[in-house]
Scaffold this active site. Structure first.
Site, PDB file in Angstrom:
ATOM      1  N   LYS A 190      -7.606   7.574   3.645  1.00 29.85           N
ATOM      2  CA  LYS A 190      -8.063   6.014   4.256  1.00 29.85           C
ATOM      3  C   LYS A 190      -7.176   5.465   5.175  1.00 29.85           C
ATOM      4  CE  LYS A 190      -7.086   2.004   3.060  1.00 29.85           C
ATOM      5  NZ  LYS A 190      -7.225   1.572   4.416  1.00 29.85           N
ATOM      6  N   PRO A 191      -7.675   5.574   6.456  1.00 31.11           N
ATOM      7  CA  PRO A 191      -6.860   4.954   7.482  1.00 31.11           C
ATOM      8  C   PRO A 191      -6.843   3.622   7.397  1.00 31.11           C
ATOM      9  CG  PRO A 191      -8.893   5.441   8.400  1.00 31.11           C
ATOM     10  CD  PRO A 191      -8.983   6.120   6.953  1.00 31.11           C
ATOM     11  N   GLU A 211       6.262   5.927   1.556  1.00 32.55           N
ATOM     12  CA  GLU A 211       7.028   5.624   2.800  1.00 32.55           C
ATOM     13  C   GLU A 211       6.945   4.197   2.990  1.00 32.55           C
ATOM     14  OE1 GLU A 211       8.892   7.690   4.323  1.00 32.55           O
ATOM     15  OE2 GLU A 211       8.294   9.459   3.589  1.00 32.55           O
ATOM     16  N   CYS A 260       8.682   1.593  11.292  1.00 30.45           N
ATOM     17  CA  CYS A 260       9.488   1.251  10.065  1.00 30.45           C
ATOM     18  C   CYS A 260      10.854   1.662  10.077  1.00 30.45           C
ATOM     19  CB  CYS A 260       9.174   2.290   8.836  1.00 30.45           C
ATOM     20  SG  CYS A 260       8.912   3.766   9.293  1.00 30.45           S
ATOM     21  N   GLU A 271      11.925  -7.659   7.820  1.00 34.55           N
ATOM     22  CA  GLU A 271      11.263  -6.681   8.796  1.00 34.55           C
ATOM     23  C   GLU A 271      10.610  -7.289   9.870  1.00 34.55           C
ATOM     24  OE1 GLU A 271       8.432  -4.096   7.096  1.00 34.55           O
ATOM     25  OE2 GLU A 271       9.133  -2.339   8.319  1.00 34.55           O
ATOM     26  N   SER A 327      13.270  10.521  14.070  1.00 28.76           N
ATOM     27  CA  SER A 327      11.999  11.008  13.637  1.00 28.76           C
ATOM     28  C   SER A 327      12.251  12.487  14.161  1.00 28.76           C
ATOM     29  CB  SER A 327      10.859  10.447  13.991  1.00 28.76           C
ATOM     30  OG  SER A 327      10.678   9.039  13.426  1.00 28.76           O
TER      31      SER A 327
HETATM   32  P1  NAP Z   1       0.014  -2.442   4.856  1.00 28.77           P
HETATM   33  O1  NAP Z   1      -0.421  -3.879   4.781  1.00 28.77           O
HETATM   34  O2  NAP Z   1       0.763  -2.232   3.504  1.00 28.77           O
HETATM   35  O3  NAP Z   1      -1.088  -1.412   5.076  1.00 28.77           O
HETATM   36  C1  NAP Z   1      -0.942  -0.156   4.994  1.00 28.77           C
HETATM   37  C2  NAP Z   1      -2.347   0.543   4.497  1.00 28.77           C
HETATM   38  O4  NAP Z   1      -2.576   0.226   3.125  1.00 28.77           O
HETATM   39  C3  NAP Z   1      -3.668   0.148   5.277  1.00 28.77           C
HETATM   40  O5  NAP Z   1      -4.292   1.226   5.267  1.00 28.77           O
HETATM   41  C4  NAP Z   1      -4.020  -0.819   4.375  1.00 28.77           C
HETATM   42  O6  NAP Z   1      -5.562  -1.077   4.616  1.00 28.77           O
HETATM   43  C5  NAP Z   1      -4.018  -0.348   3.184  1.00 28.77           C
HETATM   44  N1  NAP Z   1      -4.007  -1.175   2.035  1.00 28.77           N
HETATM   45  C6  NAP Z   1      -3.527  -2.607   2.002  1.00 28.77           C
HETATM   46  N2  NAP Z   1      -3.854  -3.042   0.632  1.00 28.77           N
HETATM   47  C7  NAP Z   1      -4.116  -1.999  -0.327  1.00 28.77           C
HETATM   48  C8  NAP Z   1      -4.425  -1.833  -1.533  1.00 28.77           C
HETATM   49  N3  NAP Z   1      -4.320  -2.856  -2.209  1.00 28.77           N
HETATM   50  N4  NAP Z   1      -4.722  -0.748  -2.044  1.00 28.77           N
HETATM   51  C9  NAP Z   1      -4.938   0.348  -1.220  1.00 28.77           C
HETATM   52  N5  NAP Z   1      -4.462   0.286   0.054  1.00 28.77           N
HETATM   53  C10 NAP Z   1      -4.115  -1.166   0.723  1.00 28.77           C
HETATM   54  O7  NAP Z   1       1.138  -2.056   5.878  1.00 28.77           O
HETATM   55  P2  NAP Z   1       0.810  -2.215   7.304  1.00 28.77           P
HETATM   56  O8  NAP Z   1       1.116  -3.654   7.746  1.00 28.77           O
HETATM   57  O9  NAP Z   1      -0.382  -1.851   7.951  1.00 28.77           O
HETATM   58  O10 NAP Z   1       2.015  -1.284   7.856  1.00 28.77           O
HETATM   59  C11 NAP Z   1       3.190  -1.803   8.088  1.00 28.77           C
HETATM   60  C12 NAP Z   1       4.124  -1.417   7.147  1.00 28.77           C
HETATM   61  O11 NAP Z   1       4.233   0.114   7.006  1.00 28.77           O
HETATM   62  C13 NAP Z   1       5.574  -1.833   7.291  1.00 28.77           C
HETATM   63  O12 NAP Z   1       6.422  -2.384   6.236  1.00 28.77           O
HETATM   64  C14 NAP Z   1       6.284  -0.510   7.671  1.00 28.77           C
HETATM   65  O13 NAP Z   1       7.530  -0.448   7.562  1.00 28.77           O
HETATM   66  C15 NAP Z   1       5.552   0.298   7.005  1.00 28.77           C
HETATM   67  N6  NAP Z   1       5.865   1.839   7.485  1.00 28.77           N
HETATM   68  C16 NAP Z   1       6.567   2.453   6.794  1.00 28.77           C
HETATM   69  C17 NAP Z   1       6.623   3.988   7.288  1.00 28.77           C
HETATM   70  C18 NAP Z   1       7.823   4.796   6.726  1.00 28.77           C
HETATM   71  O14 NAP Z   1       7.333   6.305   7.138  1.00 28.77           O
HETATM   72  N7  NAP Z   1       8.508   4.491   5.738  1.00 28.77           N
HETATM   73  C19 NAP Z   1       6.043   4.136   8.529  1.00 28.77           C
HETATM   74  C20 NAP Z   1       4.943   3.493   8.991  1.00 28.77           C
HETATM   75  C21 NAP Z   1       5.064   2.036   8.522  1.00 28.77           C
HETATM   76  P3  NAP Z   1      -6.074  -2.203   5.547  1.00 28.77           P
HETATM   77  O15 NAP Z   1      -5.889  -1.794   6.721  1.00 28.77           O
HETATM   78  O16 NAP Z   1      -7.765  -2.107   5.043  1.00 28.77           O
HETATM   79  O17 NAP Z   1      -5.473  -3.241   5.097  1.00 28.77           O
END
Ligand code: NAP
Length: 485
Positions: free
Chosen positions: A181-182, A257, A291, A388, A448
């Site tokens: 699921k992207p 992650e 991140c 962050e 990375s």
């Molecule tokens: P996010 O809001 O947590 O969303 C990530 C993914 O989760 C999206 O596909 C989102 O779908 C989905 N999602 C949201 N609520 C969900 C739920 N209740 N159940 C299942 N899936 C759900 O994060 P983001 O804003 O996209 O990404 C930024 C964050 O990712 C930052 O905190 C960053 O640090 C972290 N990150 C970490 C890494 C690493 O490798 N450690 C790498 C990249 C990013 P929707 O799009 O439909 O909301």
């Protein structure tokens, strides 16, 4: 080639069991261009019924896929790697359109993302167990490795390709099937990637992609199903905790992650120009929406002014604009909420006495832009330091001793990436031993690497992606006890 030739209308759908199909409700989900806020295109908006169908397809494909020779699994990944490299420019443009990053930077992500397929095509044939004599000599121990089973992958919008290939690569190599699921804001790249994998010979049902606006209900439904054996998530710490809780009932294996708050430490003995180069990379890669992004700069007091003024010159020279235009260094942020959040962090710092050497003001107008910003005299407890940022803002604080720098650096719930510039080898080892982070860049602004174990500790999650460790997340162990002959 026009932007959507890579992803024609009949591919802007769900990919389930090897076929492209509309959502069972017929609903569509808009994809927004962050450079102007307009609608770029739309994709199928998957339902819970579609989620179930995708898991059914993954479960149905699991046994045959696990029995497919490792070499064949590896060759599929190798062909997908080559196809990605060949179509790199098209992928870069597509990713830039939906996410906003400059095309040149998106091209870098294609190279990085594709390398996970090459790396794991090589790892597929190196999965092995062990044989040993039990210490008492009365029995022999034989271990064998097996794929963990059907997986659920949830990826964020900031690296639409690489956050997928880091999971899909090792899962394919290990013999797992999957539902992906992207992020709903950037679904296009993953759909195009599914097409590449199908063309590379991945059997029907091994990879299923569902785009949906109902991510919460989607993960809840799939995680309640005992046939799902593994969840790998990249995204925010808050959602990561929800998914770990949801994994409890079926005791699914999880890899998380999550967020970061990377310190970038500059010691007075460092090559300051090299530190500024590294800082630009660690801060501005992906417009700060990474991140691993350097979130706070801890600079030894005696070199802080030099470092700050050099950073301000470099940040002020960057060109902000639409990611597809020539000469652009910094694209828009992902959405209006992201701009508001960065603005609020900068506002709080300025209210508490920080000064912006460059940037610091929302430009207004269309699109979700925020200018590269350098803040000095930032109090150590300002929100911009403790949260962050996920934007192009570099807050600088100072320290006077190594102990103080380490204490500041560790003073966060996160533990993903950290960076340090120093010429002192003994100090480098001490930093490695004392910093509570999964990754540490020494005299470099980039950690990375597909051959390295990427991942964090504390609130940054657990599990590793890439390296020799990456495939372990997708393998189970069975041990056979055999009496000594
Ligand atoms: P996010 O809001 O947590 O969303 C990530 C993914 O989760 C999206 O596909 C989102 O779908 C989905 N999602 C949201 N609520 C969900 C739920 N209740 N159940 C299942 N899936 C759900 O994060 P983001 O804003 O996209 O990404 C930024 C964050 O990712 C930052 O905190 C960053 O640090 C972290 N990150 C970490 C890494 C690493 O490798 N450690 C790498 C990249 C990013 P929707 O799009 O439909 O909301």
């Amino acid at each position: 080639m026009s932007d959507f030739d890579l992803l024609p209308e009949d591919r802007r759908r769900l990919f389930i069991g090897g076929t492209w199909r509309e959502s069972s409700s017929g609903a569509r989900l808009d994809v927004i261009d962050p450079a102007d806020g307009g609608v770029l295109t739309d994709v199928a908006d998957g339902t819970l019924e579609d989620a179930g169908a995708a898991l059914d397809a993954a479960v149905a494909a699991q046994a045959d896929w696990a029995a497919t020779p490792p070499r064949d699994r590896g060759e599929i990944l190798r062909r997908a790697f080559e196809a990605l490299v060949e179509r790199g420019d098209d992928f870069a443009r597509l990713m830039s359109l939906e996410m906003g990053k400059p095309v040149a930077e998106a091209r870098g992500e294609v190279t990085y993302g594709a390398e996970f397929f090459r790396w794991f095509s090589e790892e597929a044939v190196r999965i092995h167990g062990r044989w040993m004599d039990a210490p008492a000599g009365t029995s022999r121990l034989l271990t064998m490795r097996k794929p963990v089973g059907p997986c659920l992958f949830i990826t964020p919008w900031n690296f639409p390709l690489a956050m997928g290939t880091r999971k899909i690569g090792p899962a394919v190599a290990a013999g797992c099937t999957m539902v992906v699921k992207p992020a709903s804001q950037t679904p296009l790249t993953m759909l195009a990637l599914a097409d590449v994998l199908a063309e590379a010979g991945l059997p029907d049902g091994v990879l299923n992609v569902v785009t949906t606006s109902r991510s919460g209900a989607f993960s809840e439904t799939l995680q309640a199903d005992p046939r799902l054996r593994k969840v790998s998530f990249t995204g925010s710490t808050g959602i990561g905790k929800v998914l770990v809780r949801q994994s409890a009932d079926q005791l699914q294996r999880v890899s998380m992650e999550l967020g970061g708050n990377a310190p970038f430490i500059v010691f007075a003995d460092a090559d300051i120009d090299a530190a500024v180069d590294g800082a630009m990379l660690a801060k501005m890669r992906n417009m700060g929406e990474a991140c691993t992004s350097a979130n706070r700069f801890l600079v030894e007091e005696s070199v802080a002014e030099e470092f700050g003024s050099k950073m301000a010159i470099r940040m002020g020279a960057l060109t902000v604009g639409r990611g597809q235009d020539d000469g652009v260094d910094v694209g828009p942020l992902i959405d209006e909420k992201a701009v508001a959040s960065v603005s609020a962090l900068v506002g709080d710092a300025v209210d508490r006495g920080a000064r912006a050497l460059v940037g610091g003001e929302e430009p207004g107008g269309e699109g979700f832009f925020y200018p590269p910003t350098v803040l000095v005299d930032v109090p150590a407890d300002a929100d911009v330091v403790t949260n962050e940022i996920f934007g192009p803002v570099a807050p600088i604080t100072t320290f006077t001793s190594e102990d103080e720098a380490i204490a500041h650096a560790n003073n966060t719930e996160y533990g993903l990436a950290a960076y340090a510039y120093t010429r002192d080898l003994a100090r480098t080892i001490r930093l490695g031993e004392r910093l509570e982070y999964g990754m540490l860049g020494i005299n470099t602004g980039l950690v990375s690497n597909p051959a390295a174990p990427f991942g964090g500790m504390k609130a940054s999650g657990f599990g590793r992606e890439g390296g020799f460790e990456g495939i372990e997340e997708y393998l189970e162990t069975t041990y056979l006890a055999i009496p000594a002959p």
